[in-house]
Design a protein around this motif. Structure first.
Motif, PDB file in Angstrom:
ATOM      1  N   CYS A  15      27.583  19.210   2.967  1.00  0.00           N
ATOM      2  CA  CYS A  15      27.019  19.198   1.612  1.00  0.00           C
ATOM      3  C   CYS A  15      27.402  17.948   0.824  1.00  0.00           C
ATOM      4  O   CYS A  15      26.593  17.429   0.063  1.00  0.00           O
ATOM      5  CB  CYS A  15      27.446  20.443   0.844  1.00  0.00           C
ATOM      6  N   GLU A  16      28.622  17.483   1.009  1.00  0.00           N
ATOM      7  CA  GLU A  16      29.145  16.402   0.152  1.00  0.00           C
ATOM      8  C   GLU A  16      28.222  15.175   0.109  1.00  0.00           C
ATOM      9  O   GLU A  16      27.881  14.695  -0.968  1.00  0.00           O
ATOM     10  CB  GLU A  16      30.571  16.057   0.605  1.00  0.00           C
ATOM     11  N   PRO A  17      27.776  14.666   1.260  1.00  0.00           N
ATOM     12  CA  PRO A  17      26.911  13.467   1.187  1.00  0.00           C
ATOM     13  C   PRO A  17      25.507  13.751   0.658  1.00  0.00           C
ATOM     14  O   PRO A  17      24.788  12.806   0.312  1.00  0.00           O
ATOM     15  CB  PRO A  17      26.859  12.978   2.644  1.00  0.00           C
ATOM     16  N   ASN A  21      24.592  13.539  -7.292  1.00  0.00           N
ATOM     17  CA  ASN A  21      25.451  13.268  -8.444  1.00  0.00           C
ATOM     18  C   ASN A  21      26.916  13.061  -8.068  1.00  0.00           C
ATOM     19  O   ASN A  21      27.771  12.957  -8.960  1.00  0.00           O
ATOM     20  CB  ASN A  21      25.349  14.425  -9.449  1.00  0.00           C
ATOM     21  N   GLU A  22      27.211  13.051  -6.785  1.00  0.00           N
ATOM     22  CA  GLU A  22      28.596  12.930  -6.318  1.00  0.00           C
ATOM     23  C   GLU A  22      29.489  13.972  -6.993  1.00  0.00           C
ATOM     24  O   GLU A  22      30.613  13.684  -7.424  1.00  0.00           O
ATOM     25  CB  GLU A  22      29.130  11.516  -6.555  1.00  0.00           C
ATOM     26  N   ALA A  23      28.956  15.186  -7.105  1.00  0.00           N
ATOM     27  CA  ALA A  23      29.688  16.265  -7.773  1.00  0.00           C
ATOM     28  C   ALA A  23      30.570  17.058  -6.814  1.00  0.00           C
ATOM     29  O   ALA A  23      31.417  17.832  -7.251  1.00  0.00           O
ATOM     30  CB  ALA A  23      28.688  17.228  -8.438  1.00  0.00           C
ATOM     31  N   ILE A  24      30.365  16.875  -5.508  1.00  0.00           N
ATOM     32  CA  ILE A  24      31.096  17.674  -4.519  1.00  0.00           C
ATOM     33  C   ILE A  24      32.274  16.874  -3.983  1.00  0.00           C
ATOM     34  O   ILE A  24      32.138  15.700  -3.635  1.00  0.00           O
ATOM     35  CB  ILE A  24      30.159  18.076  -3.362  1.00  0.00           C
ATOM     36  N   PHE A  25      33.431  17.515  -3.936  1.00  0.00           N
ATOM     37  CA  PHE A  25      34.621  16.833  -3.432  1.00  0.00           C
ATOM     38  C   PHE A  25      35.487  17.820  -2.664  1.00  0.00           C
ATOM     39  O   PHE A  25      35.395  19.033  -2.862  1.00  0.00           O
ATOM     40  CB  PHE A  25      35.414  16.190  -4.579  1.00  0.00           C
ATOM     41  N   GLY A  27      38.653  19.676  -2.168  1.00  0.00           N
ATOM     42  CA  GLY A  27      39.821  20.090  -2.934  1.00  0.00           C
ATOM     43  C   GLY A  27      41.002  20.332  -2.007  1.00  0.00           C
ATOM     44  O   GLY A  27      40.971  19.954  -0.834  1.00  0.00           O
ATOM     45  N   PRO A  28      42.042  20.992  -2.501  1.00  0.00           N
ATOM     46  CA  PRO A  28      43.243  21.220  -1.693  1.00  0.00           C
ATOM     47  C   PRO A  28      42.953  22.033  -0.427  1.00  0.00           C
ATOM     48  O   PRO A  28      43.590  21.817   0.603  1.00  0.00           O
ATOM     49  CB  PRO A  28      44.161  21.997  -2.632  1.00  0.00           C
ATOM     50  N   LEU A  29      42.015  22.981  -0.504  1.00  0.00           N
ATOM     51  CA  LEU A  29      41.742  23.852   0.642  1.00  0.00           C
ATOM     52  C   LEU A  29      40.303  23.750   1.122  1.00  0.00           C
ATOM     53  O   LEU A  29      40.049  23.720   2.329  1.00  0.00           O
ATOM     54  CB  LEU A  29      42.039  25.315   0.281  1.00  0.00           C
ATOM     55  N   ILE A  30      39.379  23.746   0.204  1.00  0.00           N
ATOM     56  CA  ILE A  30      37.956  23.745   0.539  1.00  0.00           C
ATOM     57  C   ILE A  30      37.230  22.780  -0.388  1.00  0.00           C
ATOM     58  O   ILE A  30      37.816  22.251  -1.325  1.00  0.00           O
ATOM     59  CB  ILE A  30      37.328  25.159   0.377  1.00  0.00           C
ATOM     60  N   TYR A  31      35.956  22.602  -0.116  1.00  0.00           N
ATOM     61  CA  TYR A  31      35.149  21.756  -0.991  1.00  0.00           C
ATOM     62  C   TYR A  31      34.946  22.438  -2.340  1.00  0.00           C
ATOM     63  O   TYR A  31      34.932  23.667  -2.437  1.00  0.00           O
ATOM     64  CB  TYR A  31      33.800  21.441  -0.344  1.00  0.00           C
ATOM     65  N   GLN A  32      34.800  21.628  -3.372  1.00  0.00           N
ATOM     66  CA  GLN A  32      34.603  22.123  -4.727  1.00  0.00           C
ATOM     67  C   GLN A  32      33.493  21.317  -5.398  1.00  0.00           C
ATOM     68  O   GLN A  32      33.144  20.228  -4.933  1.00  0.00           O
ATOM     69  CB  GLN A  32      35.895  21.976  -5.542  1.00  0.00           C
ATOM     70  N   ILE A  33      32.952  21.870  -6.496  1.00  0.00           N
ATOM     71  CA  ILE A  33      31.898  21.197  -7.261  1.00  0.00           C
ATOM     72  C   ILE A  33      32.403  20.933  -8.672  1.00  0.00           C
ATOM     73  O   ILE A  33      32.901  21.843  -9.340  1.00  0.00           O
ATOM     74  CB  ILE A  33      30.618  22.048  -7.308  1.00  0.00           C
ATOM     75  N   HIS A  34      32.280  19.689  -9.095  1.00  0.00           N
ATOM     76  CA  HIS A  34      32.674  19.342 -10.461  1.00  0.00           C
ATOM     77  C   HIS A  34      31.561  19.799 -11.408  1.00  0.00           C
ATOM     78  O   HIS A  34      30.446  19.251 -11.357  1.00  0.00           O
ATOM     79  CB  HIS A  34      32.869  17.829 -10.569  1.00  0.00           C
ATOM     80  N   PRO A  35      31.836  20.775 -12.296  1.00  0.00           N
ATOM     81  CA  PRO A  35      30.757  21.316 -13.134  1.00  0.00           C
ATOM     82  C   PRO A  35      30.156  20.299 -14.104  1.00  0.00           C
ATOM     83  O   PRO A  35      28.999  20.429 -14.491  1.00  0.00           O
ATOM     84  CB  PRO A  35      31.411  22.477 -13.883  1.00  0.00           C
ATOM     85  N   ASP A  36      30.926  19.276 -14.479  1.00  0.00           N
ATOM     86  CA  ASP A  36      30.383  18.276 -15.403  1.00  0.00           C
ATOM     87  C   ASP A  36      29.395  17.336 -14.714  1.00  0.00           C
ATOM     88  O   ASP A  36      28.690  16.585 -15.386  1.00  0.00           O
ATOM     89  CB  ASP A  36      31.513  17.433 -16.015  1.00  0.00           C
ATOM     90  N   LYS A  37      29.369  17.360 -13.384  1.00  0.00           N
ATOM     91  CA  LYS A  37      28.469  16.465 -12.656  1.00  0.00           C
ATOM     92  C   LYS A  37      27.316  17.186 -11.981  1.00  0.00           C
ATOM     93  O   LYS A  37      26.324  16.560 -11.608  1.00  0.00           O
ATOM     94  CB  LYS A  37      29.253  15.689 -11.596  1.00  0.00           C
ATOM     95  N   CYS A  38      27.425  18.491 -11.773  1.00  0.00           N
ATOM     96  CA  CYS A  38      26.355  19.231 -11.084  1.00  0.00           C
ATOM     97  C   CYS A  38      25.227  19.562 -12.057  1.00  0.00           C
ATOM     98  O   CYS A  38      25.447  20.223 -13.068  1.00  0.00           O
ATOM     99  CB  CYS A  38      26.900  20.520 -10.483  1.00  0.00           C
ATOM    100  N   GLN A  49      20.297  20.639  -3.342  1.00  0.00           N
ATOM    101  CA  GLN A  49      20.398  20.127  -1.973  1.00  0.00           C
ATOM    102  C   GLN A  49      21.568  20.729  -1.203  1.00  0.00           C
ATOM    103  O   GLN A  49      21.474  20.968   0.003  1.00  0.00           O
ATOM    104  CB  GLN A  49      20.520  18.599  -2.011  1.00  0.00           C
ATOM    105  N   CYS A  50      22.661  20.975  -1.895  1.00  0.00           N
ATOM    106  CA  CYS A  50      23.817  21.540  -1.183  1.00  0.00           C
ATOM    107  C   CYS A  50      23.500  22.930  -0.641  1.00  0.00           C
ATOM    108  O   CYS A  50      23.880  23.270   0.484  1.00  0.00           O
ATOM    109  CB  CYS A  50      25.038  21.566  -2.100  1.00  0.00           C
ATOM    110  N   GLN A  51      22.795  23.727  -1.434  1.00  0.00           N
ATOM    111  CA  GLN A  51      22.420  25.076  -0.963  1.00  0.00           C
ATOM    112  C   GLN A  51      21.518  24.991   0.266  1.00  0.00           C
ATOM    113  O   GLN A  51      21.596  25.831   1.149  1.00  0.00           O
ATOM    114  CB  GLN A  51      21.672  25.846  -2.058  1.00  0.00           C
ATOM    115  N   GLN A  52      20.670  23.962   0.302  1.00  0.00           N
ATOM    116  CA  GLN A  52      19.723  23.832   1.410  1.00  0.00           C
ATOM    117  C   GLN A  52      20.440  23.593   2.740  1.00  0.00           C
ATOM    118  O   GLN A  52      19.973  24.028   3.780  1.00  0.00           O
ATOM    119  CB  GLN A  52      18.765  22.648   1.165  1.00  0.00           C
ATOM    120  N   VAL A  53      21.560  22.891   2.687  1.00  0.00           N
ATOM    121  CA  VAL A  53      22.215  22.496   3.940  1.00  0.00           C
ATOM    122  C   VAL A  53      23.402  23.373   4.323  1.00  0.00           C
ATOM    123  O   VAL A  53      23.849  23.336   5.467  1.00  0.00           O
ATOM    124  CB  VAL A  53      22.674  21.017   3.893  1.00  0.00           C
TER     125      VAL A  53
END
Ligand code: SF4
Ligand code: SF4
Length: 86
Positions: A15-17, A21-25, A27-38, A49-53
């Motif tokens: 999902c990250e690539p 909006n480069e909102a996905i990163f 995190g310490p354990l799993i991927y996370q979404i920055h709410p200010d960027k999504c 797009q992330c849901q699609q993949v």
């Protein structure tokens, strides 16, 4: 609404690539979404797009960040303005 990643995430990295909006990163354990960027992909694509993949469907809407389409569009406009060279 911004989306969120649940702890069903298997850290598959796909999902990250895809996020415009480069909102996905990662995190310490799993991927996370920055709410200010999504923007739920508003301004870029018809569907998130992330849901699609995501192979395990672990990216629901974030109930803590409910936003209207107009609010998402405004967020997109802010992000675009911030990314323009001065
Ligand atoms: S919905 Fe779109 S903007 Fe939001 S995290 Fe997923 S890919 Fe990025
Ligand atoms: S696509 Fe889904 S499972 Fe893979 S890293 Fe992203 S959220 Fe996690």
């Amino acid at each position: 609404m911004a989306l969120m990643i649940t702890d069903d995430c298997i850290n598959c990295d796909v999902c990250e690539p895809e996020c415009p909006n480069e909102a996905i990163f990662l995190g310490p354990l799993i991927y996370q979404i920055h709410p200010d960027k999504c923007t739920e992909c508003v301004g870029h694509f018809d569907e998130p797009q992330c849901q699609q993949v995501c192979p395990v469907a672990c990216i629901p809407v974030d109930p803590q960040h409910r936003e209207s389409r107009d609010e998402l569009q405004a967020k997109y406009d802010r992000l675009q303005a911030a990314s323009r060279p001065a």
